[in-house]
Design a protein around this motif. Structure first.
Motif, short mmCIF file in Angstrom:
data_model
loop_
_atom_site.label_atom_id
_atom_site.label_comp_id
_atom_site.label_asym_id
_atom_site.label_seq_id
_atom_site.Cartn_x
_atom_site.Cartn_y
_atom_site.Cartn_z
N MET A 1 6.37 8.34 -8.84
CA MET A 1 5.88 6.97 -8.85
C MET A 1 6.63 6.10 -7.85
O MET A 1 6.06 5.35 -7.08
CB MET A 1 6.02 6.39 -10.27
N ARG A 2 7.98 6.26 -7.81
CA ARG A 2 8.76 5.44 -6.89
C ARG A 2 8.48 5.84 -5.45
O ARG A 2 8.40 4.98 -4.56
CB ARG A 2 10.26 5.58 -7.19
N ALA A 3 8.32 7.14 -5.19
CA ALA A 3 8.03 7.59 -3.83
C ALA A 3 6.73 6.97 -3.34
O ALA A 3 6.63 6.53 -2.18
CB ALA A 3 7.95 9.11 -3.79
N SER A 4 5.72 6.93 -4.20
CA SER A 4 4.45 6.32 -3.83
C SER A 4 4.63 4.83 -3.52
O SER A 4 4.02 4.30 -2.58
CB SER A 4 3.44 6.50 -4.97
N ARG A 5 5.48 4.17 -4.30
CA ARG A 5 5.72 2.74 -4.08
C ARG A 5 6.44 2.50 -2.76
O ARG A 5 6.16 1.54 -2.04
CB ARG A 5 6.50 2.15 -5.25
N LEU A 6 7.39 3.35 -2.42
CA LEU A 6 8.11 3.21 -1.16
C LEU A 6 7.15 3.36 0.03
O LEU A 6 7.24 2.63 1.01
CB LEU A 6 9.23 4.25 -1.07
N VAL A 7 6.24 4.32 -0.07
CA VAL A 7 5.24 4.51 0.98
C VAL A 7 4.36 3.26 1.08
O VAL A 7 4.04 2.79 2.18
CB VAL A 7 4.38 5.75 0.70
N SER A 8 3.99 2.70 -0.07
CA SER A 8 3.15 1.50 -0.08
C SER A 8 3.86 0.33 0.58
O SER A 8 3.23 -0.45 1.32
CB SER A 8 2.76 1.14 -1.52
N ILE A 9 5.16 0.19 0.34
CA ILE A 9 5.92 -0.89 0.99
C ILE A 9 5.90 -0.73 2.50
O ILE A 9 5.68 -1.69 3.25
CB ILE A 9 7.37 -0.91 0.46
N LEU A 10 6.09 0.51 2.97
CA LEU A 10 6.05 0.77 4.41
C LEU A 10 4.69 0.41 5.00
O LEU A 10 4.60 -0.23 6.06
CB LEU A 10 6.36 2.24 4.68
N LEU A 11 3.62 0.81 4.33
CA LEU A 11 2.28 0.52 4.84
C LEU A 11 2.00 -0.98 4.84
O LEU A 11 1.36 -1.50 5.77
CB LEU A 11 1.23 1.26 4.00
N LEU A 12 2.45 -1.69 3.81
CA LEU A 12 2.26 -3.14 3.76
C LEU A 12 3.01 -3.83 4.89
O LEU A 12 2.49 -4.76 5.52
CB LEU A 12 2.72 -3.68 2.40
N LEU A 13 4.23 -3.37 5.17
CA LEU A 13 5.01 -3.97 6.25
C LEU A 13 4.40 -3.65 7.62
O LEU A 13 4.46 -4.47 8.53
CB LEU A 13 6.46 -3.48 6.19
N GLN A 14 3.81 -2.47 7.76
CA GLN A 14 3.16 -2.14 9.02
C GLN A 14 1.90 -2.97 9.23
O GLN A 14 1.55 -3.33 10.35
CB GLN A 14 2.80 -0.65 9.07
N ALA A 15 1.23 -3.31 8.13
CA ALA A 15 -0.02 -4.07 8.24
C ALA A 15 0.25 -5.53 8.58
O ALA A 15 -0.48 -6.14 9.37
CB ALA A 15 -0.81 -3.98 6.94
N ARG A 16 1.29 -6.12 7.98
CA ARG A 16 1.61 -7.53 8.26
C ARG A 16 3.05 -7.79 7.88
O ARG A 16 3.51 -7.35 6.83
CB ARG A 16 0.70 -8.47 7.47
N GLN A 17 3.75 -8.51 8.72
CA GLN A 17 5.12 -8.88 8.43
C GLN A 17 5.43 -10.22 9.10
O GLN A 17 4.75 -10.60 10.05
CB GLN A 17 6.09 -7.79 8.88
N PRO A 18 6.41 -10.96 8.54
CA PRO A 18 7.26 -10.55 7.43
C PRO A 18 6.54 -10.67 6.09
O PRO A 18 5.54 -11.37 5.99
CB PRO A 18 8.41 -11.57 7.52
N ARG A 19 7.09 -10.01 5.10
CA ARG A 19 6.62 -10.11 3.72
C ARG A 19 7.80 -10.39 2.82
O ARG A 19 8.84 -9.73 2.94
CB ARG A 19 5.92 -8.82 3.27
N THR A 20 7.63 -11.33 1.92
CA THR A 20 8.71 -11.67 1.00
C THR A 20 8.76 -10.67 -0.15
O THR A 20 7.79 -9.95 -0.42
CB THR A 20 8.53 -13.08 0.43
#
Length: 322
Positions: A1-20
């Motif tokens: 579950m955590r591994a999936s969340r870490l991947v999701s954080i990376l994808l969100l940051l690649q899509a738009r940044q910065p993110r709080t």
């Protein structure tokens, strides 16, 4: 579950940044404290992520960094073909582009995932249009959607119900929405307004660009618009008696707000009929809406609405008795 969340954080940051941290926490449905720990874990794993303080700060990836996350699960690959995007893209003039994208995606998938995607396309079809109505002609949709993408003002001639029936306005287009087969333009002219694209007679994209409001969120605006629309058109309440069959069929025969109010307010009476309190529009529209329910309902109050329904029924009966 955590591994999936870490991947999701990376994808969100690649899509738009910065993110709080608050933004990431809301999207991933965890606490900000969990996001802090996840960011530390990413950094410890060698991912070049860092935080910027201040009002416009947040988490970023080092410029130029992109992860090569190409693995898709079977469910994720199938979900890509359940978005309904080709239907909407055709209206936006992007149908061929989306078709090419689908072909490239299918070619890039492993054989087993490609087979499942093909099965999904063969067995599920999404149709966003409503029953009993053909698709509206929206010749100005490509122009206004192009203006949305390019963030440029657009001059529109618009037909409306109130006088003057045709107006010309220069608007800042923020987004387009497909609702029950009908396209709407969300734009700002000092304040945000919603325009039905089928009623735009002409549209000219101007050279002038505009700055979008930083806190504007299209889906949130649209939800507020729908709630305000219901509040404005439901100008009163009516007390009805509904037959057992009518109560069962209300979700199919009446709009959601009407059916929901009937279920929540219903009190069963001695004869088996249910007394309910429901929202209604002005009397003229309310009469048409209630007549659609035929013998399944009886209007109890207000007396003015009851009399108008009775008057229409008497007029109809008089015609049939000639």
């Amino acid at each position: 579950m955590r591994a999936s969340r870490l991947v999701s954080i990376l994808l969100l940051l690649q899509a738009r940044q910065p993110r709080t941290a608050d933004d990431l926490a809301a999207r991933l449905e965890v606490s900000p404290r969990t996001i802090y720990r996840d960011i530390e874990a990413l950094s410890a794993a060698g991912i070049p992520v860092y935080g910027e303080p201040g009002h416009d700060g947040g988490y970023r990836l080092v410029d130029g960094y992109r992860t090569q996350l190409t693995g898709l699960t079977r469910q994720e690959a199938e979900a890509l073909f359940l978005t309904g995007l080709p239907v909407a893209a055709a209206g936006l003039g992007l149908g061929p582009v989306v078709a090419n994208t689908e072909r490239k995606l299918l070619a890039a998938l492993p054989a087993d995932l490609r087979a499942h995607a093909d099965l999904l396309r063969a067995r599920f079809h999404l149709d966003a249009s409503s029953w009993y109505h053909g698709a509206e002609a929206t010749p100005q949709l490509p122009t206004v959607s192009d203006a949305v993408w390019q963030q440029r003002r657009v001059r529109i001639r618009y037909q409306r119900w109130a006088a003057p029936h045709e107006v010309t306005r220069t608007v800042e287009p923020y987004g387009v929405v497909l609702k029950a087969g009908q396209w709407y333009l969300v734009a700002r002219t000092g304040e945000f307004r919603t325009y039905r694209v089928a009623r735009i007679v002409s549209a000219e994209m101007l050279e002038e660009s505009f700055d979008r409001a930083g806190d504007f969120e299209l889906s949130g605006y649209w939800q507020s618009y729908l709630e305000d629309f219901d509040a404005r058109r439901h100008q009163g309440e009516a007390v009805l008696r509904v037959s057992p069959e009518g109560l069962r069929l209300l979700p199919q025969l009446a709009e959601p707000a009407f059916a929901r109010a009937a279920q929540e307010s219903g009190v069963v009476e001695a004869d088996g009929w249910t007394r309910v309190v429901v929202p209604v529009e002005e009397d003229g529209q309310a009469v048409h809406d209630l007549l659609r329910l035929g013998p399944l309902v009886e209007v109890v109050a207000p007396q003015q609405l009851r009399d108008r329904v009775a008057g229409v029924l008497e007029e109809m009966l008089g015609r049939y008795r000639r």
